[in-house]
Design an enzyme around this catalytic site. Structure first.
Site, PDB file in Angstrom:
ATOM      1  N   VAL D 117       0.834  -1.196   0.000  1.00 35.42           N
ATOM      2  CA  VAL D 117       0.000   0.000   0.000  1.00 35.42           C
ATOM      3  C   VAL D 117       0.877   1.256   0.000  1.00 35.42           C
ATOM      4  O   VAL D 117       0.943   1.983  -0.984  1.00 35.42           O
ATOM      5  CB  VAL D 117      -0.958  -0.010   1.220  1.00 35.42           C
ATOM      6  CG1 VAL D 117      -1.676   1.328   1.352  1.00 35.42           C
ATOM      7  CG2 VAL D 117      -1.953  -1.154   1.074  1.00 35.42           C
ATOM      8  N   CYS D 118       1.556   1.478   1.109  1.00 41.62           N
ATOM      9  CA  CYS D 118       2.268   2.742   1.284  1.00 41.62           C
ATOM     10  C   CYS D 118       3.454   2.869   0.339  1.00 41.62           C
ATOM     11  O   CYS D 118       3.896   3.970   0.034  1.00 41.62           O
ATOM     12  CB  CYS D 118       2.705   2.881   2.737  1.00 41.62           C
ATOM     13  SG  CYS D 118       1.306   2.639   3.863  1.00 41.62           S
TER      14      CYS D 118
END
Lengths: 208, 208, 208, 208, 208, 208, 208, 208
Positions: D117-118
């Site tokens: 995600v990040c």
């Protein structure tokens, strides 16, 4: 010359849950989190199912170790809950030992975080005082497998019996006929493969 | 019939660090290097924190085995340091045994490289002379897991207790109230997950 | 209450190499082949280096099990070599036991293929007859890790000491000063990391 | 037909550190904590060493995700620090993108928590806008290896180059002669095996 | 649309061995040392067997990285040997590139330590200059499997073909009939399982 | 002081197969299904080959646990088959114990699903009544390795001997000359590597 | 831009089984032997079930590589069987290619030992000649996982589709209704878990 | 030249859950059952949370494959549910494709059992018809890791994006401010570590 078979007896057993706290759980890396959560809740559910006296304790829960996980509080609203002010070995806390003694049981089913400290220390202390100790290995977690293996070795050498929540449930229950529904529900809720067996069986049975 | 609980006592314990040398460390492959380095330094820091008499020894440090890692020398500038001229088992070196005896302690906390030789040999010798031996498994390294398992088995069968640096610290400290700051600092410096718990806790507390 | 420290003594030890045959080696899957070959040859080299009486034996080598690996025959051209006509446990073969007794040694260093049979059976038999048995775990191979673990457990419970070829070499040698060159050569030939240490050290030393 | 070699250039590269927060780090289980901490700090140190413009960002740091780990703040006291109010993909935050653009660099060295995600989201977004993206795989962590593998696959398919902090350092430095001391210090501080090589080498050199 | 089959041709291939140095080898932890040593020597032996032009290079061998392992020097006494004064990417060294060009070959068989730097950088550079690059994955080592996987990904995306020393030997040889004895000897010396097959076969054949 | 060598004797041994049921087998995850199926059938075949009295038992086979796997019923059409109405520990079932006693054997070879319950409970009970218990570890399965390790530890501490089906076969047979064809057939059917050795040997032998 | 979906068609597919020889199988260590044997036989059974033209080939079967495993010969008594006199890449053998062409099929389902040579070489050659190649990954074995991963990478980059025997069976069959009994029998014989599902289902169904 | 970033859009995405049936789930062995159950339910919960049109399908649920797991039916009582009469590839079923088309969405989030068949086949078919396919890798299970890796490779080569349920949730949500409570609840229910962070945070916040 070998160790005699000491069998769990539901009329003579108590459950001790040591330091399953929200902060400390982030230290546990010898089990996958999903599995470990399930194991701990399974042990709690079986303690409740067999109506075993259960004692909760935490270490420094106002600080970074964090509070007891809420599910355990909810499962045992009336259980003795000893928030230890500093003793690392729960057995060094008089209230904890008093609570254990108050159960009148001689068999202690023990799990906690982390294995080599919060489980091993009270396990060794309880054995030294004549209790029969059954460590629930899969509801006890620690930093890694190396650490766990060393802790298991130390406890087993001292006479603790290494079990799992499933083994504990089976040894306490002894005979399915004591309550088929209840035990099946416990397994269905905590063993996905068993739940699938029951689902397939029940569906097929119902389809006749 | 089982082994009685011999508990570490900070007034009766000494630490023996055997052959953590720059060359020999390249042989250690049962731990990741980052983790092993941290474990060894954590053990050193706890020895210093609890003011335990500590003895350093090396094997053949002029040759390929290389010098003691500098961090250990710096942590214990005044500790007895026995550069063994040839004895593989440190306990075969009179100066080393004399240094151990000079501590007046009966509990030996032992770690080294490699596990099945530099740790196991003095562990077995010390037990044979009546010492209580606590092997710090995670600050002791060797060629691979198979070798480690065999060494653990041999030492445990002889009566050694297998521990970890974290377990040692907790058993020595006994009660957080003896010094919350100090123990927390030790953990914060060597357990990243614990450090994160403290960071999150402290930040949130401060933000109120 | 624990097992006393029985230390290998090069004047009282013999080496038994059981069934390291070209066919049977294809059954060994608890070690990588490169590593296992090296471990077996290292054990052979140390037996020769320490001039330990060594006994070779094979099971059914005319059949699919295949011949003894040639390197072992070459290393020990004059050693007793008992090609067993059928006994699975080498200790059931009178010639083998006679050869062991003829060494006059009480400490048996034992390795073979496969661990739970060709090693465990004679190990248990020898212990029953009063020998001190040292199993060289890393020069003994079998089908998989599960099998190995069960075999180790059975042998250790019976009193065997689990070691490695490196541990055996170190316990026999005791002091580097007995022969620095010889032991270093043994390690250099069978421990790549050690060889690299020596290469780097020697090169740098020579460059001064 | 294959992807051309885009080489890191210290004059054209910026470092983006995304969501290394005290709470989120407890989610990382595809790396051992000791190793992961070291990798992240190594990346920070190399960014500083090469004087690369560095941007810090966090997600919801007032809540359970927790604050940025203090070491990163301390290493980059003057770096742009974007505490995102809600955007999960840092590239959706205008301030973050503005900070990236303000560096004037076209090569982005990216690491964060959690990988899929990040890291993956801004990596894909940046590639879409024409940046060359280099993912520092060992300073990016997530829930488990399965998750990591899927994330790597997605980013690589989109054109990201998968690297490690060590590879990044080497590709930026190009030639040891640019600064032997500096690069050696970086490696010595973050690669225990390299530190040992230097210790052994320096000690032996000094002993002449 | 897929990559066409570029097949190794013994008349058009050269071998590049990069930084297999005694110190650097202690950094390699994605292979067991016994296995890695064997793989590197197997590659060297095959290069010699097929009479492929071979180039040796080292990085900073006067310092902690240490000297080239002696076996490689001995195998290729007359090979170009470029001791790079500082360039991390061997392709940045003019002498190295000149030596490659001097071979007149277009296929480069490449191995080294560590994979993501000493192998990946020249691999990417060589591809960029139009060479066909074959990475010998099992004779190239690095810190851990995560690092290796990232490096493989980067090289494969750029068009490198990932092979093993065994695959290289087979693709170069093409037909056993070109020389049965020679290829069998190469395999017997470096593949214990193959050696066992040959031993069993030869013994049985001879016994007729 | 160590445990004396109790050796399997084909005239004094019986085999107990506990709860190898179609449903329960889906719970087994500490062995690959192909391997586990083979191990169980190998144990059955050896029991038949050595004409050992064999007892089959199941738990609740009308419900989700499912029927005994058909192969076992077919291999032992005349064996006592106790479908337990509810007792979890087979030893709590009078018919089962009566069947065991009726064999007149003192050595019990035991395997089942799942290890920590269906194997461990009757193993501990049988030991308590003076039987010698040999657990066939690789024909006994359970949820995962952690659970298995705890179960092995508990049984071994109580005096059970941990073996494998291959070890059991070898210890019962003692000497190949008792029946070369029969034992070879057993191995050929259940050990692919052994079958390959036989195939290669036989083919080559025939080709002369 | 991505690779279009080329779907297996039972009217357009042939099976190539390369070098599953009794000797070479001892080299396979990336699969457990029980599992690998099952996978190879499952592929053979599916080839027969779907009546796919099948071609067998071996390399040097008179020598140490040993004969084709007998089960394959028995399953395909009338299949073209090309005993290659020396070509390592089966595609370099004219008879083999002629046999492939004689099938008139454009989709080649390929498995063999060892993966990076006996599978990869003909896979790459066949793709180069315009065939669609489907590699049966789990019926192809090699020395270890590292080698396998490199071989998969090379083949996938060239356009081969990586499948398993189960995936091949399902893609060929398309619809259970084409023959429920036949496909279920194939799965029951080679997937123990599936067999158990069928046993439980059938028994319960019959009990109504 | 690389694949452009196709980002999940909650207004353009549908979820396809393929063959999560009680019987088939016993085939899944590349994930621990506790974890896999959690992943599948997490995906279901996120589909409901984001109100994505969801389609359920099963294969032969009257037979041994068993019924859809009840939790999925309960979560999506009104979703299209296609019980396929025989088609193995769900995309071969007209009702299924019609249901997909009826959603009007172009992005398909896909998970199922087993990965290389029930997921890979419709994924490849959907891509071939122009859909953007996002495979939820951790809610898709199969026999083992080898099989999974091959399936991932095939799907990724065809253009599928490999994601996880957590990545899907984050990419759909985009900004925490859209609904902090809702997303936090989803994570708290399915990520034990995240739940612990929230518990610790909330408790401390409340204690002020």
């Amino acid at each position: 010359m070998s160790k005699p078979y000491t069998r769990l007896d539901k009329n003579n057993a108590a459950v001790l849950l040591v330091d399953h706290q929200a902060g400390l759980l982030s230290l546990v890396r010898d089990f996958d989190p999903d599995k470990f959560k399930n194991n701990v809740l399974a042990l709690a559910d079986l303690a409740k199912y067999f109506k075993l006296p259960t004692i909760l304790t935490t270490s420094f829960e106002e600080g970074p170790n964090g509070p007891l996980v809420p599910e355990l509080k909810q499962t045992f609203p009336d259980a003795p809950f000893i928030a230890r002010p500093g003793q690392i070995n729960a057995w060094d806390n008089e209230d904890f030992v008093a609570a254990v003694k108050a159960t009148g049981k001689k068999q202690l089913i023990l799990a906690g975080v982390v294995t080599e400290v919060c489980v091993a220390f009270p396990a060794l202390s309880a054995i030294a005082e004549g209790y029969e100790v059954f460590v629930v290995t899969d509801a006890s977690g620690t930093f890694n497998e190396v650490t766990r293996d060393a802790a298991w070795n130390r406890m087993a050498a001292a006479g603790a019996q290494l079990m799992t929540w499933f083994g504990v449930a089976c040894e306490l229950h002894r005979d399915w006929r004591n309550d088929v529904e209840g035990l099946a529900a416990l397994f269905s809720n905590h063993i996905p493969d068993y739940r699938n067996l029951i689902t397939a069986y029940t569906t097929l049975k119902a389809s006749k």
